[in-house]
Design an enzyme around this catalytic site. Structure first.
Site, short mmCIF file in Angstrom:
data_model
loop_
_atom_site.label_atom_id
_atom_site.label_comp_id
_atom_site.label_asym_id
_atom_site.label_seq_id
_atom_site.Cartn_x
_atom_site.Cartn_y
_atom_site.Cartn_z
CG ASP A 85 -2.74 4.36 4.17
OD1 ASP A 85 -2.10 4.75 3.17
OD2 ASP A 85 -3.61 3.46 4.11
C1 BGC Z 1 -3.05 2.94 0.62
C2 BGC Z 1 -1.69 2.41 1.03
C3 BGC Z 1 -0.67 2.85 0.02
C4 BGC Z 1 -0.69 4.36 -0.08
C5 BGC Z 1 0.33 4.92 -1.05
C6 BGC Z 1 -3.05 4.41 0.34
O1 BGC Z 1 -4.23 4.80 -0.28
O2 BGC Z 1 -3.99 2.64 1.63
O3 BGC Z 1 -1.72 1.01 1.12
O4 BGC Z 1 0.60 2.38 0.37
O5 BGC Z 1 -1.98 4.77 -0.51
O6 BGC Z 1 -0.02 4.66 -2.35
#
Ligand code: BGC
Length: 790
Positions: free
Chosen positions: A292
């Site tokens: 993530d």
């Molecule tokens: C989130 C993810 C997301 C990623 C990219 C993170 O803050 O937890 O779910 O895909 O950002 O935007």
């Protein structure tokens, strides 16, 4: 003549050398292997360490409006490369000389998240369809329909040039206050995994990838970058990993996203037993694992764990990986394995295949799909002779959000859409007359209220909550006189980064309560009905006020066509068929996880960066496997609305439950006939629960093992549904034996229209206990967990 010739030689040599160099820099050297033409091994041999490290770290993330220093430092060389698709979440590095292009990753579950406007170009826009949120999708219990929606999202992503869609999001609803429950599906792993698989299969049918996320046990936003989840091996395997396992059995996502949190002391992104032993060996996952965004603390451990791609990628990560390879701390073999997964992903991508995306997806057609899915996943919670509103003409429409419905949640799960159908618009489209003066007052109040709100604390907290407009008794009485019915919308925002609060999100605020009670009294005094529409992303308290409503429609957050979809149901053009995939408790404290939610801060971290850090915290999942209905039904705690519950405008009879055998061998076939016994056509969601003997382990009262939805049944029409039960469905995880075991004894099949409304039962026996696969001792708790038991 000879000397002239000699003079030419150096010039020719210079030309040849420059040409070679040009070729090398521009990937035209025929001696260099090219991705797609040469094997991955040949490419690996040709890559420099720096190039390899570039491939396993993303190209950064450029967030408009975010002051410098609030996110970890990007590589300055990357910062100079213009974004391919503005507003996408990130991309991988290219290595042009080896024919490796950069691919683009974009959120998210409810639609493609990209910027709708590109710079000063006012000639065209790049809006996407906002589809319904995860909690609504799960409430359809219709994997075929959800797959159709996946096909539409995938097409939109592909036509906008995206290679991997960062979704579906599929964490378990452990607690009602979790900020991102709206993105997730259910408290039940089978529903969650089945819905995720439907989206994966739909999206990927377009030839683009998905990323099932967030793997795993990422059940809150509280201190999410440093949250340590203490959880037992059994709860992990039966609940928090099971949903992913179901998704991996029913689909083949190209990628999986590890989560922010730790499980039993190790960040999931740095957790080799999780990412390798469990995911790749036990669950046979063949794709790529990405982090993530900004997750974890140690890039080298992430590489070693098999976390192939670090997103969005920082300079510090690159430096530490290069150093670890050079000092031998990180074996080149491991880095090559990670790079290989990246290259395999690139090879499958539309960008690699040279797909010419149109940037003009069929938004009109997708809006229709969005509307259909929205109405199929709305749940009718209460209906005392009010709905459908067939004789109603004039509607008094109350509630701020009636005039500005909430399409979905905030954060990465948000979608930039070009319009939003409000409920007043939806009702008008359905030929109702919405009281004009009341509408004007609300619109005026809401506009003024929003203008007065303080700016959001950060670009990541865009909730704008204007208190519910106060309606005095006189106005309510006047509206009751002038209209046939009251429709009252209660809307609640939720989103990434923050959990919901008990007082304002789970419970009604005092302004909502007071206004609703005033309206309800005034209408009921004149013998007129009150319909409540819940425009929410997560579970809400209803017990204290539901007697004051004649009907309650849980509309969830249905995307850009929400207003039309709600009107479809209120009018009866669509017969509601959605059912809850998450329990609505009477009180928040009835939830077992409320005792230790969201956990405690263990260390206050100074100098943390806004985006990528939080204080350290921990939480213990003391409720163990007793999550959602597994708890409520086992411990006889009555909920407001049970898991699986939902009303229809018609009624159904269940009969003729048949099992293929009374003695279980390897498989059991279960059939049940459902007949529409009412006056209008409708669909029924049929749920199969299993109660298992509990000779060795504590077991929940029953667990969902299969479900199905009938076609649209006309009055008196019947359909027979068939389900299959395997030995794995009988088994529970026994930590003492490190194995899934199906206990010998008598099992009960319960066919229900909800987990509490069981229509038919049948029994079978398993003669001898059976041990399924043995599991390695991994992911064990760091400390003893005093788990809830019967
Ligand atoms: C989130 C993810 C997301 C990623 C990219 C993170 O803050 O937890 O779910 O895909 O950002 O935007």
């Amino acid at each position: 003549m000879k000397s002239k010739f000699l003079y030419i030689i150096p010039i020719v040599l210079i030309i040849i050398f420059s040409f070679k160099k040009y070729n090398k820099d521009n990937a035209l050297d025929e001696n260099l292997p090219q991705l797609g033409q040469n094997s991955i091994d040949e490419i690996l041999q040709a890559l420099t360490i720096e190039e390899k490290v570039n491939l396993v770290t993303g190209m950064g993330m450029f967030i408009p409006g975010l002051p410098a220093g609030m996110i970890p430092e990007m590589d300055s060389t990357d910062a100079g490369i213009p974004e391919k698709i503005l507003g996408s979440a990130g991309r991988t590095h290219a290595v042009p000389r080896l024919g490796i292009p950069s691919i683009t990753l974009s959120d998210g579950p409810a639609g493609v998240r990209i910027s709708p406007i590109r710079g000063k170009d006012s000639t065209r826009t790049y809006y996407a369809t906002a589809f319904p949120i995860g909690t609504l999708l799960a409430s359809t219990w219709d994997t075929d329909l959800v797959k159709i929606m996946g096909i539409a999202i995938g097409n939109e992503a592909k036509e906008y040039g995206v290679d991997v869609l960062l979704g579906p999001a599929m964490n378990i609803h452990r607690n009602s206050l979790a900020g991102r429950n709206f993105e997730y599906y259910s408290e039940d792993p089978l529903v969650s995994g089945s819905m995720a698989a439907a989206i994966v299969n739909g999206v990927q049918s377009n030839g683009i990838g998905t990323s099932i996320k967030h793997f795993a046990a990422n059940n809150h936003e509280f201190n999410r970058f440093r949250m340590n989840v203490h959880v037992s091996e059994r709860a992990l395997r039966e609940i928090y990993l099971k949903n992913f396992q179901v998704a991996l059995q029913k689909s083949e996502p190209w990628t999986i996203m590890s989560s922010y949190n730790m499980i039993n002391g190790t960040y999931t992104s740095q957790n080799k037993p999780l990412l390798n032993t469990y995911l790749r060996q036990e669950s046979k996952f063949k794709g790529l694992v990405m982090t993530d965004w900004f997750a974890g603390k140690n890039a080298v451990e992430q590489m070693e764990a098999g976390n192939d791609l670090l997103m969005p990628g920082t300079k510090a990560q690159k430096i530490s990986i290069i150093e670890a390879v050079k000092t031998g701390k990180l074996p080149m073999k491991q880095l090559d394995e990670n790079v290989k997964h990246v290259l395999e992903l690139v090879l499958k991508s539309p960008t690699f295949k040279g797909y010419k995306y149109s940037e003009t997806p069929n938004l009109k057609q997708h809006a229709k799909i969005s509307r259909q899915v929205a109405s199929e996943g709305m749940v009718l919670l209460k209906n005392e002779g009010v709905l459908p509103m067939t004789t109603v003409k004039k509607v008094a429409l109350f509630g701020n959000n009636s005039y500005e419905l909430i399409a979905g949640g905030t954060g990465s799960g948000d979608v930039n859409k070009s319009y939003m159908i409000s409920l007043d618009k939806g009702l008008e489209n359905a030929n109702y007359t919405v009281h004009a003066n009341l509408a004007a007052s609300y619109k005026h109040y809401y506009k003024e209220g929003k203008a007065k709100l303080p700016p959001p604390a950060s670009p990541f907290h865009p909730h704008t909550v204007v208190p519910e407009m106060y309606v005095d008794v006189a106005l309510a009485q006047k509206m009751a006189l002038e209209n046939d019915i009251a429709v009252f919308t209660i809307g609640k925002h939720s989103g990434e980064f923050v959990d919901r609060t008990l007082d304002t999100d789970f419970n009604l605020t005092s302004s909502e309560k007071v206004t609703f009670e005033t309206v309800s009294k005034a209408f009921q005094a004149q013998g007129k009905k009150v319909v409540v529409v819940l425009n929410i992303g997560g579970v809400l308290e209803t017990a204290s006020w539901n007697d004051k409503a004649d009907a309650i429609l849980l509309a969830w957050q249905g995307g850009l066509e929400s207003g039309n979809a709600i009107a479809d149901i209120l009018k009866g053009n669509v017969n509601p068929s959605g059912k809850l995939a998450t329990t609505f408790p009477v009180a928040y404290t009835d939830e077992p996880s409320s005792k230790n939610y969201p956990g405690m801060v263990t260390e206050v971290i100074s100098n943390k960066m806004l985006l990528a850090d939080t204080d350290a915290a921990e939480v213990t999942y003391e409720e163990g496997i007793y999550v959602g209905y597994r708890y409520f039904n086992t411990f006889n705690v009555k909920p407001s609305y049970a898991f699986g519950y939902g009303l229809s405008y018609t009624t159904f009879i269940y009969d003729n439950l048949k099992l293929s055998s009374k003695a279980f061998k390897d498989n059991l076939k279960v059939t049940i006939t459902v007949t529409n016994s009412g006056k209008v056509a409708g669909k029924e969601i049929v749920q199969l629960y299993l109660s298992a003997p509990s000779s060795q382990l504590n077991k929940p009262e029953s667990e969902l093992k299969a479900f199905g939805k009938t076609k649209l049944l006309q009055p008196n029409e019947s359909q027979t549904l068939t389900f299959y039960i395997s030995t794995a469905d009988l088994a529970s995880f026994n930590p003492a034996k490190s194995a899934w075991i199906a206990d010998a004894g008598r099992y009960t099949i319960k066919i229900g229209s909800s987990s509490l409304n069981i229509k038919n039962k049948a029994f079978f026996t398993l003669q001898k206990s059976q041990q399924l696969s043995k599991t390695p001792k991994i992911l064990l708790p760091q400390k003893g967990i005093k788990e809830l038991s019967k």
